[in-house]
Design an enzyme around this catalytic site. Structure first.
Site, PDB file in Angstrom:
ATOM      1  N   CYS A 141      37.449  29.000  18.730  1.00 38.63           N
ATOM      2  CA  CYS A 141      36.553  27.745  18.555  1.00 38.63           C
ATOM      3  C   CYS A 141      35.253  28.027  17.707  1.00 38.63           C
ATOM      4  O   CYS A 141      34.387  28.624  18.460  1.00 38.63           O
ATOM      5  CB  CYS A 141      36.482  27.153  20.039  1.00 38.63           C
ATOM      6  SG  CYS A 141      35.327  25.763  19.755  1.00 38.63           S
ATOM      7  N   CYS A 144      32.190  26.234  19.205  1.00 37.56           N
ATOM      8  CA  CYS A 144      31.794  26.809  20.450  1.00 37.56           C
ATOM      9  C   CYS A 144      30.842  28.001  20.083  1.00 37.56           C
ATOM     10  O   CYS A 144      29.957  28.314  20.883  1.00 37.56           O
ATOM     11  CB  CYS A 144      32.964  27.172  21.591  1.00 37.56           C
ATOM     12  SG  CYS A 144      33.926  25.978  21.751  1.00 37.56           S
ATOM     13  N   ASP A 145      31.252  29.019  19.302  1.00 34.82           N
ATOM     14  CA  ASP A 145      30.784  30.508  19.422  1.00 34.82           C
ATOM     15  C   ASP A 145      30.346  30.725  18.065  1.00 34.82           C
ATOM     16  O   ASP A 145      29.683  31.881  17.918  1.00 34.82           O
ATOM     17  CB  ASP A 145      32.003  31.370  19.804  1.00 34.82           C
ATOM     18  CG  ASP A 145      32.484  31.107  21.039  1.00 34.82           C
ATOM     19  OD1 ASP A 145      31.770  30.738  22.186  1.00 34.82           O
ATOM     20  OD2 ASP A 145      33.643  31.022  21.300  1.00 34.82           O
TER      21      ASP A 145
END
Length: 320
Positions: A141, A144-145
């Site tokens: 993701c 997300c990261d």
């Protein structure tokens, strides 16, 4: 052999943001939920070292800590949490019917309402250190990261829409983005391809496979083999993003609920209702698009509210 004779109002299968969110709302509505954590208590977030985009944690939060907090919040409202996996279900077709949830061949619980929050799992390449470094440089993701690799070099594996969307996002914050494609062409839409080709900091590697992950305690680089020129190449990167697809955890619901061609549970538009009365789905198991912790938590709330309304309607129906 019956595990428990009492018929429940709410059983929740899954313990990620969707599962715990639905548990909090169900418990506060006096549905006395029982939650089964499954084989990965806390879900995919437990493989993420830091979560920076979950509302309310302005300094970020460790993925495990976030899910432990969610668990404690659910327990605060007397959710019964059981660290076991559900292996089989028998779902009723009748409104107000009773569903059975099996923990083994003989042991089962019965409930009028069921919330499925079993999530999904990323597809892996199947090479050494891949799962070991999840959350330590490897991710599925970018939104997300990706922030943790700001102004660094990263790579995305895949040639579909998801891979190019991830690469496009990463190109805005990273110094260089490699797109590693097994075939000699993209499967993504033409519009996405054109957008990617305009980026100066994206390097596309067609006919390429990752053969080795480099690093001791965390990701430091990868080795790539080009099928066309038969050459090996080493690339030093801080982040590797897998964009070769996700698999919804719906194996026990095949032939029991309506699933789409990829195996995701089909829900009514704008709701969490499934094809069986009293069964609701929340989180990644019914969401192949967003797959974010915050959207999963939101649909968990929706599922509990939908179930509460369903049970109320069943009570009214029984009085008639």
């Amino acid at each position: 052999m019956l595990f428990k004779k009492k018929i429940q109002d709410c059983i929740i299968i899954g313990s990620g943001p969707a599962g715990y969110s639905s548990a909090v709302y169900a418990a506060r509505a006096d549905m006395n939920p029982i939650l089964f954590t499954g084989s990965q208590p806390g879900g995919q977030l437990t493989t993420t070292t830091s979560v920076d985009n979950y509302l309310g944690f302005y300094e970020g939060v460790n993925g495990n800590d976030l899910m432990n907090n969610c668990k404690k919040q659910a327990e605060r409202f007397n959710t019964k949490i059981i660290n076991q996996s559900v292996i089989h279900v028998i779902l009723s077709n009748k409104k107000g019917g009773i569903h059975r949830v099996f923990l083994d061949k003989k042991k089962y619980l019965e409930s009028r309402g069921l919330i499925v929050a079993t999530g999904s799992r990323p597809k892996f390449l199947g090479i050494n250190k891949e799962k070991k470094f999840m959350g330590l440089g490897i991710s599925s993701c970018a939104t997300c990261d990706g922030f943790f690799h700001k102004e660094k070099n990263v790579a995305v594996i895949g040639g579909g829409d998801t891979a190019l969307e991830e690469a496009n996002y990463l190109a805005k914050i990273c110094q260089k983005v490699y797109i590693i494609v097994r075939k000699g062409y993209f499967k993504a839409s033409k519009a996405l391809q054109e957008r990617i080709l305009k980026k100066n900091n994206i390097d596309i590697l067609f006919y390429s496979n990752v053969t080795e992950i480099i690093g001791y305690n965390f990701l430091e680089g990868i080795k790539i083999f080009n099928q066309k020129n038969k050459m090996n190449r080493t690339i030093l990167i801080s982040g590797l993003f897998l964009a070769i697809g996700h698999v919804p955890n719906t194996e026990i619901f095949k032939s029991k609920l309506d699933l789409d061609e990829r195996g995701y549970i089909i829900v009514q538009k704008g709701e969490t209702r499934t094809s069986k009365p009293g069964v609701f789905a929340a989180g990644d198991v019914q969401d192949p698009i967003y797959r974010q912790a915050i959207t999963s938590a939101g649909t968990g709330c929706m599922a509990a509210l939908d179930l509460e309304k369903y049970l109320s309607l069943c009570e009214e129906y029984e009085k008639i």
